[in-house]
Design a protein around this motif. Structure first.
Motif, short mmCIF file in Angstrom:
data_model
loop_
_atom_site.label_atom_id
_atom_site.label_comp_id
_atom_site.label_asym_id
_atom_site.label_seq_id
_atom_site.Cartn_x
_atom_site.Cartn_y
_atom_site.Cartn_z
N LEU A 67 0.83 -1.21 0.00
CA LEU A 67 0.00 0.00 0.00
C LEU A 67 0.86 1.26 0.00
O LEU A 67 0.57 2.23 -0.68
CB LEU A 67 -0.96 0.01 1.19
N GLY A 68 1.94 1.24 0.75
CA GLY A 68 2.85 2.37 0.78
C GLY A 68 3.55 2.56 -0.55
O GLY A 68 3.74 3.68 -1.02
N GLU A 110 2.35 1.72 -3.49
CA GLU A 110 1.37 2.27 -4.43
C GLU A 110 1.19 3.77 -4.23
O GLU A 110 1.14 4.53 -5.20
CB GLU A 110 0.02 1.55 -4.26
N LYS A 111 1.15 4.19 -2.99
CA LYS A 111 1.01 5.63 -2.70
C LYS A 111 2.23 6.40 -3.20
O LYS A 111 2.11 7.47 -3.80
CB LYS A 111 0.80 5.85 -1.20
N LEU A 112 3.42 5.85 -2.97
CA LEU A 112 4.64 6.50 -3.44
C LEU A 112 4.68 6.57 -4.96
O LEU A 112 5.09 7.58 -5.54
CB LEU A 112 5.88 5.76 -2.92
N GLN A 132 2.09 6.74 -6.93
CA GLN A 132 1.13 7.78 -7.32
C GLN A 132 1.74 9.17 -7.14
O GLN A 132 1.57 10.05 -7.98
CB GLN A 132 -0.15 7.67 -6.50
N GLN A 133 2.47 9.36 -6.05
CA GLN A 133 3.13 10.65 -5.82
C GLN A 133 4.18 10.92 -6.88
O GLN A 133 4.32 12.04 -7.36
CB GLN A 133 3.75 10.68 -4.42
#
Length: 163
Positions: A11-12, A14-16, A18-19
């Motif tokens: 999950l982390g 994926e967030k990174l 996206q950023q």
């Protein structure tokens, strides 16, 4: 940072990712931001151990090229030539050659191409015809049509072997 490292949870990661995509999009669309960013990044190259990874240098070189800051693009692409993964080889050579032609530096084009073909660290993941075609263009521009024909012939022969 390598987002595939085990220390980053899915999950982390994926967030990174996206950023990172958002940051790339912002930079691609904001010439003033790129103009402010490039000089700072180029200063980093003067350090003994620049902190950025090759993909970052390539992205910055591409941004510089896109925003017509060809002197900076050349410096950054040349930085990429020092160490790149096979997957980026063609893009690095292709980008650098485009920039050198745009800057009207045919002797540098020839030097890069000859080193890629026969130098101490020859290109492995790039079609050799790219280099022969560029050498042929340099030779034709300086009036050496016989040499240009030889280089084009090499490119054609290599192409025929690969078919």
């Amino acid at each position: 940072k390598n987002l595939q490292e085990d220390s980053v949870k899915p999950l982390g990661r994926e967030k990174l990712q996206q950023q990172q995509r958002a940051m790339r999009l912002a930079l691609r669309n904001d010439k003033e931001l790129v103009n402010g960013l490039l000089p700072v990044c180029l200063q980093e190259l003067t350090r003994k151990e620049p902190e950025r990874k090759i993909h970052t240098w390539y992205f910055l070189a591409h941004l510089a090229q896109k925003t017509k800051q060809l002197d900076k693009a050349e410096t950054l692409f040349r930085t990429c030539l020092r160490e790149f993964p096979p997957a980026l080889e063609y893009q690095v050579y292709g980008g650098l050659l485009e920039v050198l032609w745009a800057r009207k530096k045919p002797l540098d084009v020839e030097k890069i191409c000859r080193a890629a073909l026969d130098g101490p660290r020859p290109a492995k993941a790039t079609f050799p015809g790219l280099f022969h075609r560029n050498i042929a263009r340099v030779m034709a521009e300086r009036g050496d049509l016989e040499g240009a024909i030889k280089e084009v012939t090499k490119a054609i022969e290599i192409s025929a072997e690969d078919s």
